[in-house]
Design an enzyme around this catalytic site. Structure first.
Site, PDB file in Angstrom:
ATOM      1  N   LEU A   1      -4.766  -6.725   5.632  1.00 23.03           N
ATOM      2  CA  LEU A   1      -5.527  -5.506   5.362  1.00 23.03           C
ATOM      3  C   LEU A   1      -5.027  -4.843   4.090  1.00 23.03           C
ATOM      4  CD1 LEU A   1      -7.653  -3.431   6.188  1.00 23.03           C
ATOM      5  CD2 LEU A   1      -5.879  -2.265   7.504  1.00 23.03           C
ATOM      6  N   TYR A   2      -3.720  -4.887   3.867  1.00 25.57           N
ATOM      7  CA  TYR A   2      -3.169  -4.340   2.619  1.00 25.57           C
ATOM      8  C   TYR A   2      -3.843  -4.984   1.420  1.00 25.57           C
ATOM      9  CZ  TYR A   2       0.073  -3.790  -1.294  1.00 25.57           C
ATOM     10  OH  TYR A   2       0.614  -3.537  -2.529  1.00 25.57           O
ATOM     11  N   ALA A   3      -3.923  -6.319   1.423  1.00 25.60           N
ATOM     12  CA  ALA A   3      -4.558  -7.037   0.323  1.00 25.60           C
ATOM     13  C   ALA A   3      -6.026  -6.645   0.194  1.00 25.60           C
ATOM     14  CB  ALA A   3      -4.427  -8.541   0.542  1.00 25.60           C
TER      15      ALA A   3
ATOM     16  N   THR B   1      -7.411  -3.795   0.978  1.00 28.58           N
ATOM     17  CA  THR B   1      -7.566  -2.456   0.397  1.00 28.58           C
ATOM     18  C   THR B   1      -7.299  -2.476  -1.102  1.00 28.58           C
ATOM     19  OG1 THR B   1      -5.265  -1.814   0.907  1.00 28.58           O
ATOM     20  CG2 THR B   1      -6.966  -1.285   2.549  1.00 28.58           C
ATOM     21  N   LYS B   2      -6.382  -3.330  -1.544  1.00 33.51           N
ATOM     22  CA  LYS B   2      -6.120  -3.441  -2.977  1.00 33.51           C
ATOM     23  C   LYS B   2      -7.290  -4.117  -3.696  1.00 33.51           C
ATOM     24  CE  LYS B   2      -2.179  -1.421  -3.675  1.00 33.51           C
ATOM     25  NZ  LYS B   2      -2.092  -0.263  -4.582  1.00 33.51           N
TER      26      LYS B   2
END
Length: 438
Positions: A249-251, A253-254
């Site tokens: 999810l971090y990736a 959002t980026k």
């Protein structure tokens, strides 16, 4: 407030059957009833008054869901003549052709180093940070102290606070924004996904909304991530490669941030440069990064988890020393063209760029542990484990030819040298420098 007590001193009065006539009994019942009503009314007014006072004295902020607690929009003390004076002094340009830069996430790892470097060369620098507790806030406060001694003031606030951002631009006409504030970490997204949306997407949009409407519009450099390459198997990773297979999810959002940047560049003429950082490490680093907690656990005699991919595949990272990253950030600021919008309206084509900032030399995680063993003079208890399906990828490897050509970016610090500097800082910060480093 204590609950209303039953009025027992009236209700428990002794009564002798036949002693009072009915008229007298009725009279006393009426007296008792009116007395009860009067006391109930008094207590009701007291209770309502307390509620009114509570709401009048409470901060005027909207409730935030519990899962956003680490990234909640809180009310901070800002504003006023003294505060504005500190803001202006921090952002004052002291070199010819210098910039006035707003650095978000200034108390973070990269933010601290970038802010200090900008200040050293004479740029005006103002920091913004919400000091959330994703990792130990005392480390962020120590970085804050470091920056304040060099003349950089950090405003405590959230990038989602539109009123605060507008006030900052009202006090200082920033020429550039270095946007480094974000919810970091790949694995934490499985525990608190809302914090990533709140900061990396909503916060970024809020910042861009403010930047598009101010006059003049600033040029914006912001932190993306090597994580956007996700499940790519072609190496080294190039800016032209596909980035539509995020593994976390971090990736995601980026990657969303990169698409949002394209939209604001296209519609409003904002100059935007995204930087895909590759595994940044060094002094004052993040405690959630492997090199950091490996050092801590080695010194405590704990076992070190070393992941391996399927079929005993090697897990490797393109570790990039913080000083090299800072040079890339400053190069991006120095080559950023002015935004072309005015009053929220685009006047012409604006610059839009994405760069890899890595070291180009992936190192197996097992080799990282071996280097730390030598520096700390401690033998690691290695625990070989399969790479979990939590967002981690097997390897990262940056192609930096575009950054070399456009920014003059050239990393100079190998992992051995960089870790030596980190370990020296770590022992000094946490152990008072009692342990020697080779």
């Amino acid at each position: 407030m204590s609950q209303l007590k039953p009025m027992s001193h009236i209700d428990s009065a002794p009564s002798t059957p036949g002693k009072f006539k009915m008229e007298k009994a009725s009279y006393f019942n009426r007296v008792r009833w009116h007395t009860s009503l009067a006391k109930l009314a008094v207590w009701s007014f007291v209770f309502l008054g307390a509620i009114l006072i509570f709401f009048l004295r409470s901060p005027a902020s909207s409730p935030v869901p519990a899962d956003l607690s680490r990234r909640s929009l809180r009310t901070y003390n800002w504003g006023g003549p003294v505060w504005e004076k500190r803001v202006r002094a921090s952002a004052q340009i002291r070199s010819r052709n210098g910039f006035a830069v707003l650095v978000t996430g200034a108390a973070g790892f990269v933010g601290t180093h970038v802010s200090a470097a900008l200040k050293r060369r004479g740029d005006g620098v103002l920091g913004l940070d919400n000091f959330n507790d994703y990792y130990d806030p005392s480390l962020k406060r120590a970085r804050q102290g470091l920056l304040e001694r060099s003349g950089v003031y950090i405003v405590e606030g959230d990038i989602n606070d539109e009123a605060l951002l507008r006030k900052l631009f009202e006090v200082v006409p920033f020429t550039h924004v270095m946007h480094l504030a974000a919810q970091a970490g790949v694995r934490y997204a499985m525990e608190n996904p809302g914090s990533y949306v709140h900061s990396n997407i909503a916060g970024f949009v809020n910042l861009l909304e403010v930047c598009k409407s101010v006059n003049p519009q600033p040029a914006i450099v912001w932190a993306s991530s090597s994580s956007v390459y996700g499940l790519n198997t072609k190496v080294p990773f190039s800016e032209r490669d596909r980035t539509d297979q995020p593994a976390s999810l971090y990736a995601a959002t980026k990657k969303a941030g990169e698409e949002i940047a394209h939209t604001y560049n296209h519609i409003y003429g904002l100059s935007l440069t995204g930087l895909r950082f590759f595994t940044v490490y060094g002094p004052w680093g993040r405690p959630d990064m492997a090199y950091f907690f490996f050092t801590r656990d080695l010194l405590k005699g704990k076992s070190i988890p070393i992941f391996e991919a399927a079929n005993h595949g090697t897990v490797a990272r393109d570790f990039t020393y913080i000083d090299d990253i800072v040079r890339g950030c400053l190069g991006a600021l120095d080559t950023a063209e002015k935004s072309t919008g005015s009053g929220g309206k685009k006047r012409g084509p604006a610059q839009l760029r994405i760069f890899n900032l890595g070291n180009t030399s992936p190192v197996p995680v097992s080799d990282l542990v071996s280097i730390l063993e030598r520096l700390l003079k401690v033998k690691a208890k290695r625990n070989i484990m399969k790479l979990p399906r939590n967002g981690d990828v097997q390897f990262t490897h940056a192609n930096i030819s575009y950054a070399q050509m456009e920014l003059g970016y050239k990393p100079t610090t190998d992992l051995q040298s960089g870790l030596k500097k980190f370990v020296r800082w770590y022992l000094n910060y946490y152990s008072g420098g009692k342990k020697a480093v080779e």
